[in-house]
Design a protein around this motif. Sequence first.
Motif, PDB file in Angstrom:
ATOM      1  N   GLY A 259      -7.861  40.465  18.243  1.00  0.00           N
ATOM      2  CA  GLY A 259      -8.091  39.327  19.138  1.00  0.00           C
ATOM      3  C   GLY A 259      -9.562  39.117  19.444  1.00  0.00           C
ATOM      4  N   THR A 263     -10.610  37.822  23.390  1.00  0.00           N
ATOM      5  CA  THR A 263      -9.389  38.353  23.998  1.00  0.00           C
ATOM      6  C   THR A 263      -9.721  39.436  25.018  1.00  0.00           C
ATOM      7  N   GLU A 267      -9.049  39.469  29.088  1.00  0.00           N
ATOM      8  CA  GLU A 267      -8.378  40.545  29.825  1.00  0.00           C
ATOM      9  C   GLU A 267      -9.226  40.976  31.020  1.00  0.00           C
ATOM     10  N   GLU A 270      -8.874  38.159  33.647  1.00  0.00           N
ATOM     11  CA  GLU A 270      -7.540  38.146  34.260  1.00  0.00           C
ATOM     12  C   GLU A 270      -7.340  39.309  35.219  1.00  0.00           C
ATOM     13  N   ALA A 345     -11.021  34.191  37.182  1.00  0.00           N
ATOM     14  CA  ALA A 345     -10.008  34.654  36.228  1.00  0.00           C
ATOM     15  C   ALA A 345     -10.025  33.893  34.907  1.00  0.00           C
ATOM     16  N   VAL A 348     -15.832  31.565  30.273  1.00  0.00           N
ATOM     17  CA  VAL A 348     -16.516  30.339  29.906  1.00  0.00           C
ATOM     18  C   VAL A 348     -17.705  30.693  29.007  1.00  0.00           C
ATOM     19  N   MET A 358     -14.365  26.466  27.795  1.00  0.00           N
ATOM     20  CA  MET A 358     -13.479  27.563  28.149  1.00  0.00           C
ATOM     21  C   MET A 358     -13.164  28.360  26.896  1.00  0.00           C
ATOM     22  N   ASP A 360     -10.304  30.604  25.651  1.00  0.00           N
ATOM     23  CA  ASP A 360      -8.939  31.050  25.955  1.00  0.00           C
ATOM     24  C   ASP A 360      -8.605  32.302  25.138  1.00  0.00           C
ATOM     25  N   LYS A 361      -7.480  32.905  25.475  1.00  0.00           N
ATOM     26  CA  LYS A 361      -6.979  34.007  24.646  1.00  0.00           C
ATOM     27  C   LYS A 361      -6.582  33.486  23.279  1.00  0.00           C
ATOM     28  N   LEU A 362      -6.519  34.397  22.333  1.00  0.00           N
ATOM     29  CA  LEU A 362      -6.048  34.058  20.994  1.00  0.00           C
ATOM     30  C   LEU A 362      -4.616  33.524  21.071  1.00  0.00           C
ATOM     31  N   VAL A 363      -4.368  32.418  20.387  1.00  0.00           N
ATOM     32  CA  VAL A 363      -3.008  31.909  20.273  1.00  0.00           C
ATOM     33  C   VAL A 363      -2.635  31.955  18.795  1.00  0.00           C
ATOM     34  N   GLY A 364      -1.471  32.460  18.484  1.00  0.00           N
ATOM     35  CA  GLY A 364      -1.058  32.584  17.095  1.00  0.00           C
ATOM     36  C   GLY A 364      -1.826  33.698  16.416  1.00  0.00           C
TER      37      GLY A 364
ATOM     38  N   VAL B  21      -5.777  26.471  31.930  1.00  0.00           N
ATOM     39  CA  VAL B  21      -5.815  27.743  31.215  1.00  0.00           C
ATOM     40  C   VAL B  21      -5.425  28.936  32.081  1.00  0.00           C
ATOM     41  N   ARG B  22      -5.923  28.936  33.321  1.00  0.00           N
ATOM     42  CA  ARG B  22      -5.922  30.167  34.096  1.00  0.00           C
ATOM     43  C   ARG B  22      -4.522  30.655  34.472  1.00  0.00           C
ATOM     44  N   ARG B  23      -4.343  31.911  34.262  1.00  0.00           N
ATOM     45  CA  ARG B  23      -3.105  32.578  34.674  1.00  0.00           C
ATOM     46  C   ARG B  23      -1.850  31.818  34.260  1.00  0.00           C
ATOM     47  N   ALA B  36       2.410  36.454  15.035  1.00  0.00           N
ATOM     48  CA  ALA B  36       1.583  36.252  16.232  1.00  0.00           C
ATOM     49  C   ALA B  36       1.827  37.349  17.270  1.00  0.00           C
ATOM     50  N   ALA B  39      -0.761  40.057  16.934  1.00  0.00           N
ATOM     51  CA  ALA B  39      -2.162  39.661  16.751  1.00  0.00           C
ATOM     52  C   ALA B  39      -3.066  40.031  17.915  1.00  0.00           C
ATOM     53  N   GLY B  40      -2.474  40.509  18.999  1.00  0.00           N
ATOM     54  CA  GLY B  40      -3.306  40.908  20.129  1.00  0.00           C
ATOM     55  C   GLY B  40      -3.607  39.781  21.095  1.00  0.00           C
ATOM     56  N   GLY B  41      -3.057  38.597  20.854  1.00  0.00           N
ATOM     57  CA  GLY B  41      -3.339  37.454  21.719  1.00  0.00           C
ATOM     58  C   GLY B  41      -2.203  37.186  22.700  1.00  0.00           C
ATOM     59  N   LYS B  42      -1.955  35.910  22.962  1.00  0.00           N
ATOM     60  CA  LYS B  42      -0.961  35.537  23.973  1.00  0.00           C
ATOM     61  C   LYS B  42       0.445  35.984  23.627  1.00  0.00           C
TER      62      LYS B  42
END
Lengths: 371, 371
Positions: A259, A263, A267, A270, A345, A348, A358, A360-364, B21-23, B36, B39-42
């Motif tokens: 990630g 990522t 963490e 968050e 949380a 940026v 922003m 964001d966390k890794l998606v996919g 995005v947040r939380r 996914a 992958a360590g992400g969401k």
Amino acid sequence: MEPKNRLNQDQTHVNETIARVRRRPSKLKDTHVTLAHGAGGKASAALVEHVFFNAYGNDLLGQAGDSAVIGLNELVSAGDAPGAQIAFSSDGYVVNPIEFPGGNIGELAINGTVNDLAVAGAIPQFISASFILEEGLEIETLRRIVTSMHQAADKAGVRIATGDTKVVPKGAGDKIYITTSGIGIIPQARNLGFEHVEKGNKIIVSGHIADHGMAVMMARGDLAINAPIESDTREVATLVDALVTAVPNTRWMRDATRGGLATVMNELAENTGLGVALEDEAIPVRPMTRAACDMLGIDPLYVANEGTFCAVVPAEDAERAVAALRAAGAENPRVIGRIVSQPAAAVVLITGFGGTRMVDKLVGDPLPRIC
Amino acid sequence: MEPKNRLNQDQTHVNETIARVRRRPSKLKDTHVTLAHGAGGKASAALVEHVFFNAYGNDLLGQAGDSAVIGLNELVSAGDAPGAQIAFSSDGYVVNPIEFPGGNIGELAINGTVNDLAVAGAIPQFISASFILEEGLEIETLRRIVTSMHQAADKAGVRIATGDTKVVPKGAGDKIYITTSGIGIIPQARNLGFEHVEKGNKIIVSGHIADHGMAVMMARGDLAINAPIESDTREVATLVDALVTAVPNTRWMRDATRGGLATVMNELAENTGLGVALEDEAIPVRPMTRAACDMLGIDPLYVANEGTFCAVVPAEDAERAVAALRAAGAENPRVIGRIVSQPAAAVVLITGFGGTRMVDKLVGDPLPRIC
């Protein structure tokens, strides 16, 4: 029912058979892994003896039981014992291909667990290595990987204390998967953790990001481009040690593996409820790696690293932290950002043009099986 | 280069994005494991939160780092510390099918490592669990397996302290592989080991042999026969504790897993240089299991067990050992043989007809992927 002494009745026959059976030296004539190597019998013993023991050859493995037994006094002196803590970590490695520029799955498996322990503030001590081998794997390949593990363990100052080997039929695995677990000692209470992170603290990265993931992508050979990028796989325990020695007030550390940096920073945000403000231009990315990312449309912030970690330190210690890391052999340690109260949380990125976006966390999963 | 405070320049945009995005609560809408999730992400975070944390829910995992941190004083009291030892063990589980009468791969993975620690004389304490999932595995199946792990850990009095999840593409694994590692404390020096085994000592088995291997074979459903045999998977830590309490002079213990009783007895013989004389009629095998073995031409001595262990005790303590095991819940503990000087370094089976035959180590693999 108790066995009775009937042995003498057939002693002649027994003695004849013994000559054939007893202490028959195990041989490893096979060139490829077979299901028998995972069955726990003679072939397993031969594989362990000729491939694993030969490379590891330490007295803990020599115990030949299923558990390594470690004296507590080997881990921590009696005086330190009351306040000492143990760090315990485990990771599976399924990287494809199993060998790539800069490393292989075995080296990764040792360094990865060593690094997880190190960033928890521990001195890594003992590692277990469990293998899931696919039938048909070349013994020579396995030998190379095991040798790398041995070298990586030596470099990191850890002992491979115990392990296991299973074999799955062809098509039920992919050459080799390795799971390592590790034990480290946190000698005295170090105030590391999300709860110690405060607004104004600086964020440090130990070196270039995105090399590992891109090196593995390139090694797969199924891309239209090719670039000589090497994985950053290395142990960071010595770097961590240099950092916490120079800056005992270090607040938090984490290796930026799956990630990527994005990522790990998410963490951090968050779990602290604080904001992470990263300075785009301060984040070290090698030109070749950046070019490869650009061509493939991949953001280097999301690409896995295997020898790069982040730390949060008080602002006044940041330059000393960077200097200590550089002196200990980190290639391009940098201050890359700071902890802010807003955005809370969230992460940026401050771009070179003064804009923000922003992160964001890794998606996919743009990069499957990278570690 | 230090990041400058440019945050306010674009604060409006930032605040808008944050709301999005947040939380954002992680959801697990998926019914099957995808790449996914590894992958360590969401998606990984959602899987961990909804499947693993829900089931385990202990404060060590809640640390959300990659290492569990364990106070040494949680493991051993300061007074015991100087003589105490740590046992460290690791095993991979690749059993096929992943669910079978009497258990599943998750239960097996917990019990197996708990048992490896227990027979080393340790009180099992902490377990790590690393998963290699195949893309396409049903989340419901994973949930069932994880729940079993949780129950097995509770039963054995251990905490699942840390773990990892990787996902491999369809065809590069087989539903689920689990590697567990464990840490246990050997509270005071126990004189367990090959070097304490002497001629005249008795050999004890804690219960029926060969049930696990035959249960898994039957569950595969590709045999001409079928028999209602259940795996013997269970933790043996409580049995071991009862044994060493009743017979502190216990010399050696080992669980008879891969390769079965025959392989473990061969290791005992090889490592002591002494002979092992087993009494065929004393070895407990359930009639159904024996019948299934007979029909398939498999020797129950070579069939894996997952909740059965062997011990060597002084002859005068043998009956007390068996009684202690029975009182602690062992179903059919028995004295099955004794340590002899001849045949040296070999295992001999004394048959009901007064004959003897050599019992060699397992050669080849009649039962692949049994654990």
